[in-house]
Write a protein that holds these residues in place. Structure first.
Motif, PDB file in Angstrom:
ATOM      1  N   LEU A 341     -16.164  25.659   8.088  1.00 49.78           N
ATOM      2  CA  LEU A 341     -15.284  26.112   9.169  1.00 49.78           C
ATOM      3  C   LEU A 341     -15.511  27.594   9.465  1.00 49.78           C
ATOM      4  O   LEU A 341     -15.557  27.998  10.638  1.00 49.78           O
ATOM      5  N   ALA A 342     -15.650  28.412   8.410  1.00 51.21           N
ATOM      6  CA  ALA A 342     -15.889  29.842   8.607  1.00 51.21           C
ATOM      7  C   ALA A 342     -17.201  30.084   9.347  1.00 51.21           C
ATOM      8  O   ALA A 342     -17.277  30.932  10.246  1.00 51.21           O
ATOM      9  N   GLN A 343     -18.244  29.335   8.973  1.00 58.14           N
ATOM     10  CA  GLN A 343     -19.529  29.473   9.660  1.00 58.14           C
ATOM     11  C   GLN A 343     -19.399  29.105  11.130  1.00 58.14           C
ATOM     12  O   GLN A 343     -19.953  29.785  12.011  1.00 58.14           O
ATOM     13  N   PHE A 344     -18.656  28.048  11.419  1.00 59.33           N
ATOM     14  CA  PHE A 344     -18.425  27.641  12.810  1.00 59.33           C
ATOM     15  C   PHE A 344     -17.691  28.731  13.583  1.00 59.33           C
ATOM     16  O   PHE A 344     -18.069  29.068  14.720  1.00 59.33           O
ATOM     17  N   LEU A 345     -16.655  29.298  12.981  1.00 58.38           N
ATOM     18  CA  LEU A 345     -15.896  30.361  13.648  1.00 58.38           C
ATOM     19  C   LEU A 345     -16.766  31.585  13.904  1.00 58.38           C
ATOM     20  O   LEU A 345     -16.704  32.190  14.983  1.00 58.38           O
ATOM     21  N   MET A 346     -17.595  31.959  12.921  1.00 58.67           N
ATOM     22  CA  MET A 346     -18.459  33.126  13.098  1.00 58.67           C
ATOM     23  C   MET A 346     -19.470  32.915  14.221  1.00 58.67           C
ATOM     24  O   MET A 346     -19.764  33.821  15.002  1.00 58.67           O
ATOM     25  N   GLU A 347     -20.014  31.709  14.291  1.00 63.49           N
ATOM     26  CA  GLU A 347     -20.961  31.411  15.368  1.00 63.49           C
ATOM     27  C   GLU A 347     -20.286  31.488  16.732  1.00 63.49           C
ATOM     28  O   GLU A 347     -20.864  32.011  17.695  1.00 63.49           O
ATOM     29  N   LYS A 348     -19.057  30.979  16.822  1.00 60.18           N
ATOM     30  CA  LYS A 348     -18.342  31.009  18.101  1.00 60.18           C
ATOM     31  C   LYS A 348     -17.975  32.438  18.503  1.00 60.18           C
ATOM     32  O   LYS A 348     -18.063  32.802  19.678  1.00 60.18           O
TER      33      LYS A 348
END
Length: 418
Positions: A341-348
């Motif tokens: 989830l953190a990786q997804f948020l950082m990418e967004k």
């Protein structure tokens, strides 16, 4: 504790968690949301404010800022850089850069070019990921150094790019090297595409008028070689650019030139970093407290089971350890999902930032600092969600639990007979 006991505890924990999939999934999702959100927010705060610049000894590198007689901060011209470098010759190394736009190849899109003094990379202390960090000339051709992202997007990460020719505003430059991914310049969030030296900027790209002008857009950075206070250095740098034919005199009630270190003071790191960690820790605590309440409720349902295990010789510590192992498994599963989830948020967040400014990038990523924060978040999750239910189980009164259980059994029998 032997490996056999650990294996037995793990098997039992998997079996017990699988018996109640709804509660297990709810606990894992709660921990995942807590760790994922806090890790993602910490990664953004760390990249934007806390993470040190990837340069050699940033505590020795300072940026210079000067005022005109109107009290406003001003930029420097190339002659100002030469005067400043001469004033501190032998005691400090002075470099200068500016940001401009340039067309690369035959495309119409602009990328950020950073004209810099020839000693820029040597003073900053950054080595190239490929080739050399050189801004001079080779066989009469000016050299350029490419930024990592431009090398990836425009040149498809060509491993043989060093030595090839690229066009900047239709002028030929020789690629000397490629910068590492972590280095995008001295200004946070500014994504430099290419660097060129003074020869390439003034002559090859036809900016000769800037070589003599003091009304330029250059910035100055200084690295001290010998012991020299920032106040003394600022005074000498200020004196070097004042006078006839140079910049306007500084205002009498304000310092003309000030130096600011690229490394933030520890007080700021402690205040901002500690405040950020406290806020995120509170968010994670709330998420884990919900899991703890769920585990306590499960413990009440399992009171008879736990009491029987204690009465059969399992012991309070044995039951406590079993519950902690279950919580560790829940936390590990939640941490794994949380990192995704953190990786997804950082990418967004990165995509959103690039949409606002295609040449901006703070380098938000899962590095060792963010992973250390995640490890701390995992430990907090285990402590908050697991210790309370485990200690509550260890304090079980076996006789009382069995008596309550017998009472429930008797009531059920009477109800059936009726």
């Amino acid at each position: 504790m032997s490996a056999v006991e650990w294996t037995r505890d793990l098997r039992l924990a998997f079996r017990l968690l699988a018996k109640n999939p709804g509660a297990t999934v709810l606990a894992v999702l709660s921990i995942a949301l807590g760790i994922g959100l806090t890790t993602g927010l910490f990664a953004v705060g760390d990249a934007v404010v806390l993470r040190p610049l990837p340069v050699e000894r940033p505590q020795e590198l300072w940026t210079a800022n000067s005022r005109g007689d109107d009290g406003n901060w001003m930029m420097y011209g190339w002659p100002d850089y030469l005067d400043m470098a001469k004033a501190l010759q032998g005691r400090a190394q002075v470099v200068t850069t500016q940001r401009r736009g340039v067309h690369i190849g035959t495309e119409s899109d602009l990328v950020i070019i950073q004209p810099a003094s020839a000693n820029y990379f040597q003073v900053v202390g950054v080595k190239a990921a490929l080739g050399r960090a050189s801004l001079g000339e080779t066989e009469g051709r000016p050299e350029t150094v490419l930024g990592y992202r431009l090398w990836q997007t425009h040149f498809a990460s060509d491993p043989h790019i060093v030595g090839k020719t690229v066009l900047l505003n239709q002028q030929a430059f020789l690629v000397a090297g490629v910068m590492p991914e972590s280095f995008t310049g001295l200004a946070r969030g500014n994504l430099v595409g290419v660097w060129v030296g003074p020869e390439g900027w003034f002559r090859t790209l036809g900016r000769r008028e800037e070589e003599q002008s003091r009304d330029g857009q250059f910035e100055i950075a200084v690295r001290f070689r010998a012991p020299l206070t920032s106040a003394r250095a600022a005074a000498e740098l200020d004196a070097a650019i004042r006078g006839p034919g140079k910049h306007k005199p500084a205002p009498g009630n304000l310092a003309g030139t000030a130096l600011e270190c690229f490394a933030r003071p520890w007080q700021f790191e402690l205040l901002f970093g500690g405040g950020l960690a406290a806020v995120l820790g509170l968010v994670l605590f709330v998420a884990c407290a919900n899991v703890a309440q769920l585990r306590l409720a499960q413990g009440e349902v399992r009171r008879r089971e736990l009491a029987v295990r204690i009465s059969l010789g399992g012991g309070g510590w044995r039951v406590t350890r079993q519950l902690l192992v279950e919580t560790i498994l829940l936390s590990l599963a939640g941490a794994g999902l949380g990192l995704l989830l953190a990786q997804f948020l950082m990418e967004k967040v990165t995509e959103f930032g690039r949409a606002l400014d295609p040449n901006g990038d703070f380098g938000i990523r899962l590095d060792y600092r963010v992973l250390l924060f995640s490890a701390g978040a995992l430990l907090l999750a285990v402590v908050v969600a697991g210790v309370g239910p485990a200690l509550n189980a260890a304090r079980l009164n076996i006789a009382e639990v069995l008596k309550q259980s017998q009472g429930v059994t008797m009531r059920r029998r009477r109800f059936r007979q009726a």
